[in-house]
Scaffold this active site. Sequence first.
Site, PDB file in Angstrom:
ATOM      1  N   ASP A 124      -9.012 -36.559  25.030  1.00 13.03           N
ATOM      2  CA  ASP A 124      -8.843 -37.669  24.091  1.00 13.03           C
ATOM      3  C   ASP A 124      -9.517 -38.943  24.579  1.00 13.03           C
ATOM      4  OD1 ASP A 124      -8.057 -39.262  22.025  1.00 13.03           O
ATOM      5  OD2 ASP A 124      -5.976 -39.448  22.677  1.00 13.03           O
ATOM      6  N   ASP A 133     -14.500 -41.159  18.593  1.00 11.91           N
ATOM      7  CA  ASP A 133     -13.236 -40.636  19.109  1.00 11.91           C
ATOM      8  C   ASP A 133     -13.286 -39.105  19.131  1.00 11.91           C
ATOM      9  OD1 ASP A 133     -10.556 -40.383  19.840  1.00 11.91           O
ATOM     10  OD2 ASP A 133      -9.790 -40.716  17.814  1.00 11.91           O
TER      11      ASP A 133
END
Length: 452
Positions: free
Chosen positions: A121, A326
């Site tokens: 992440d 992201d």
Amino acid sequence: MVLLLILVAFSCFNGVFSLGRKELLSLKRLTTTPAPARFSHTPKDGATILEMKHIKHIQKGLLTLDVVRVESIQSRIKNVVSGRVESSQARVPISSGIQLQTLNYIVIVTLGIRNLTVIVDTGSDLSWVQCQPCRLCYTQPEPLFNPLVSPSYRSVQCNSQPCHTLQSNTGNSGLCGNNAPKCNYAVTYGDGSYTRGELGRDRLTLGMTPVENFVFGCGRNNRGLFGAASGLLGLGRNDLSLISQTSDVFGGVFSYCLPNSDSGTSGSLILGNDTLVFKNTTPVSYTRLIPNPQLYSFYILNMTGASVGGVPLQSPSFGGNGVLIDSGTVITRLPPSVYTCVKAEFLRQFTGYPSAPSFSILDTCFNLSAYDEVNIPTLKMQFEGDAEISVDVTGMFYFAKRDASQVCLALASLAYEDQIGIIGNYQQRNTRVVYDTKQMQVGFAKEVCSFS
Ligand SMILES: *[C@@H]1O[C@H](CO)[C@@H](O)[C@H](O)[C@H]1NC(C)=O
Ligand SMILES: *[C@@H]1O[C@H](CO)[C@@H](O)[C@H](O)[C@H]1NC(C)=O
Ligand SMILES: *[C@@H]1O[C@H](CO)[C@@H](O)[C@H](O)[C@H]1NC(C)=O
Ligand SMILES: *[C@@H]1O[C@H](CO)[C@@H](O)[C@H](O)[C@H]1NC(C)=O
């Protein structure tokens, strides 16, 4: 009414005429994944992944999770708005987490003496794993990490640097009670999902490279959007992220290539500046990271343009707010004005195919079950400094149904023009994305992901 429509349509174009470019997507290959029994023409060379029913079910839920994540990012943003030389490299396979009920990507790392599968992440900082003894852990196939049987595990004490860092980053004082020598942590992801537990240190091994005394969360109370992964590896820019903690070892540089989730292949997550990898890519084009002290942990870029099938689009939103890139968001979100242009140009070029109902957040869907292959206009996104993401043909369509009867343009609109756009992992497939936190830049190159 008509005049208005024409004006809207024209406002999308640069006035530059260019030959449309399309890429071939074979639907045959995609439909060779296990077909339900009622299909008589089940192909022979079925590359096995999951049963169709299962996938259908999961995917619906998973896109809902993606909505929650984007809402959470937007709310974090809203809430906020009120060097050394690298010496080592590490390379680990990165693969789709679909088997663990997540559309995020996963890697296997070694923590102490345990191999654990964790989500990658770039949108958060603290890494954590579910930990014994657990008060509230979601189900995971791997045994929980047990600090008591890890010889190299140490609790982080309250009066130590990492504990202070955590407190100053999260504004979370009071995690250490008067009589609590251990540093407790609580990370809430804004949507109600969270991890809580104590901070610990252990040896983290990435590929062959050990990182001693890596600070992470030993999570004893975890709930949320993590599929069945054993935890999460935080690659954001803030102090406690893997990248910050290892900047002496890896020089604050990492890169990944995210494979197509249907392909069954792995890509690679590389920490450090491994220049060998660029032998298998096109030249890397870099764009600068937009500094935003209030959103320090995100990677924010200046998107200056886009094109569909080679036709450049125009929108006042380009070059405005910045977009964040992201690994943990699935579907790219564009400001409404940009999305409208992309969709209109896509529909102009992708004509003659029967439409299908919307699916979750995806509003542009087709029934392609009668076709073996189709030519798809692909999206390119441009960034300050002539950097470009050329979206892979497998990142253009989301297969809501395995028989291709509901195939959707894998892009979605934000609710409001002033929200920040997000480049999701679907549109990063088969691209080498290089994050260089020292020189404050992010780079892109085409690569067919593989781990070798
Ligand atoms: C962890 O994974 C590595 C690499 O696949 C393997 O060699 C090792 O045996 C595994 N260790 C454990 C404890 O499972
Ligand atoms: C990586 O190494 C190459 C060759 O040594 C160098 O030119 C480049 O600037 C380095 N990149 C980063 C991101 O440090
Ligand atoms: C983005 O780049 C454009 C073109 O170089 C520039 O005009 C604009 O000011 C930049 N936006 C930001 C937020 O830096
Ligand atoms: C999709 O198209 C096929 C072939 O044209 C048709 O047989 C089928 O009924 C359609 N499916 C749906 C869900 O509309």
